[in-house]
Design a protein around this motif. Structure first.
Motif, PDB file in Angstrom:
ATOM      1  N   GLY A  34       0.808  -1.212   0.000  1.00  0.00           N
ATOM      2  CA  GLY A  34       0.000   0.000   0.000  1.00  0.00           C
ATOM      3  C   GLY A  34       0.838   1.257   0.000  1.00  0.00           C
ATOM      4  N   ASP A  46      -2.925   6.867   5.674  1.00  0.00           N
ATOM      5  CA  ASP A  46      -2.885   5.687   4.821  1.00  0.00           C
ATOM      6  C   ASP A  46      -3.800   5.920   3.627  1.00  0.00           C
ATOM      7  OD1 ASP A  46      -2.689   3.327   7.600  1.00  0.00           O
ATOM      8  OD2 ASP A  46      -1.199   4.631   6.685  1.00  0.00           O
ATOM      9  N   CYS A  49      -4.341   0.421  -0.576  1.00  0.00           N
ATOM     10  CA  CYS A  49      -3.697  -0.872  -0.398  1.00  0.00           C
ATOM     11  C   CYS A  49      -4.247  -1.843  -1.431  1.00  0.00           C
ATOM     12  CB  CYS A  49      -3.958  -1.395   1.012  1.00  0.00           C
ATOM     13  SG  CYS A  49      -3.202  -2.991   1.383  1.00  0.00           S
ATOM     14  N   THR A  57      -8.769  -3.936  -3.436  1.00  0.00           N
ATOM     15  CA  THR A  57      -8.146  -2.660  -3.088  1.00  0.00           C
ATOM     16  C   THR A  57      -8.934  -1.915  -2.014  1.00  0.00           C
ATOM     17  OG1 THR A  57      -9.334  -1.547  -4.872  1.00  0.00           O
ATOM     18  CG2 THR A  57      -7.141  -2.406  -5.385  1.00  0.00           C
ATOM     19  N   CYS A  95       5.633   3.734  -0.150  1.00  0.00           N
ATOM     20  CA  CYS A  95       4.982   2.443  -0.343  1.00  0.00           C
ATOM     21  C   CYS A  95       5.430   1.522   0.789  1.00  0.00           C
ATOM     22  CB  CYS A  95       5.269   1.833  -1.710  1.00  0.00           C
ATOM     23  SG  CYS A  95       6.982   1.460  -2.066  1.00  0.00           S
ATOM     24  N   THR A  97       4.594  -2.440   3.065  1.00  0.00           N
ATOM     25  CA  THR A  97       3.994  -3.768   3.115  1.00  0.00           C
ATOM     26  C   THR A  97       3.041  -3.875   4.291  1.00  0.00           C
ATOM     27  OG1 THR A  97       5.828  -4.622   4.457  1.00  0.00           O
ATOM     28  CG2 THR A  97       5.992  -4.914   2.081  1.00  0.00           C
ATOM     29  N   ASP A  98       1.968  -4.601   4.068  1.00  0.00           N
ATOM     30  CA  ASP A  98       1.072  -5.009   5.127  1.00  0.00           C
ATOM     31  C   ASP A  98       1.597  -6.360   5.630  1.00  0.00           C
ATOM     32  OD1 ASP A  98      -1.382  -6.417   6.264  1.00  0.00           O
ATOM     33  OD2 ASP A  98      -2.290  -4.494   5.728  1.00  0.00           O
ATOM     34  N   CYS A 103      -5.271  -6.770   2.781  1.00  0.00           N
ATOM     35  CA  CYS A 103      -5.082  -5.461   3.400  1.00  0.00           C
ATOM     36  C   CYS A 103      -5.774  -5.436   4.766  1.00  0.00           C
ATOM     37  CB  CYS A 103      -5.653  -4.370   2.512  1.00  0.00           C
ATOM     38  SG  CYS A 103      -4.827  -4.231   0.912  1.00  0.00           S
ATOM     39  N   PHE A 107       0.660  -1.142   8.203  1.00  0.00           N
ATOM     40  CA  PHE A 107       1.879  -1.179   7.401  1.00  0.00           C
ATOM     41  C   PHE A 107       3.060  -1.380   8.336  1.00  0.00           C
ATOM     42  CE2 PHE A 107      -0.241  -0.522   3.658  1.00  0.00           C
ATOM     43  CZ  PHE A 107      -0.863   0.700   3.522  1.00  0.00           C
TER      44      PHE A 107
END
Length: 120
Positions: A34, A46, A49, A57, A95, A97-98, A103, A107
């Motif tokens: 995301g 945020d 994602c 999404t 950018c 990562t989760d 999602c 993050f």
């Protein structure tokens, strides 16, 4: 985890930019990716994602209908297409990562951000 955001710049209100996030295939196959942004004096927001499982999404209300997140598995890249940019979109975009494939709104890793400046 290596994530490289790029594509920022200076744009007038109403203009468009496309941000790119390069990541390894290992990351893109296992984790949702995301974007969040940070503006001076403001809390982190945020933005969007995309799931690694089904490509579903999520978007913040502030960007819904204007921003589109997508991924190109052949290029190992996630994109954020930003249209109808507003002054309030100014900030450093990261950018990230989760920790899950879907999602979850969290993050946990991010790389260097890219500056987006919307100004007339």
């Amino acid at each position: 985890v290596q994530l490289q955001a790029s594509g920022g710049g200076l744009v007038q209100p109403g203009g468009s930019l496309r941000l790119s996030c390069a990541a390894s295939k290992f990351i893109l196959d296992r984790y949702a990716i995301g974007w969040f942004r940070q503006a001076p004096g403001k809390e982190r927001e945020d933005i969007s994602c995309i799931s690694s499982i089904d490509g579903s999404t999520t978007y913040a209300d502030s960007v819904k209908g204007r921003f589109t997140i997508s991924r190109d598995k052949d290029r190992n890249t996630v994109y954020l297409q930003m249209n109808s940019l507003k002054l309030g979109d100014t900030g450093v975009y990261y950018c990230a990562t989760d920790p899950h494939a879907m999602c979850t709104g969290r993050f946990d890793y991010w790389g260097q951000g890219t500056q987006v400046t919307v100004s007339s």
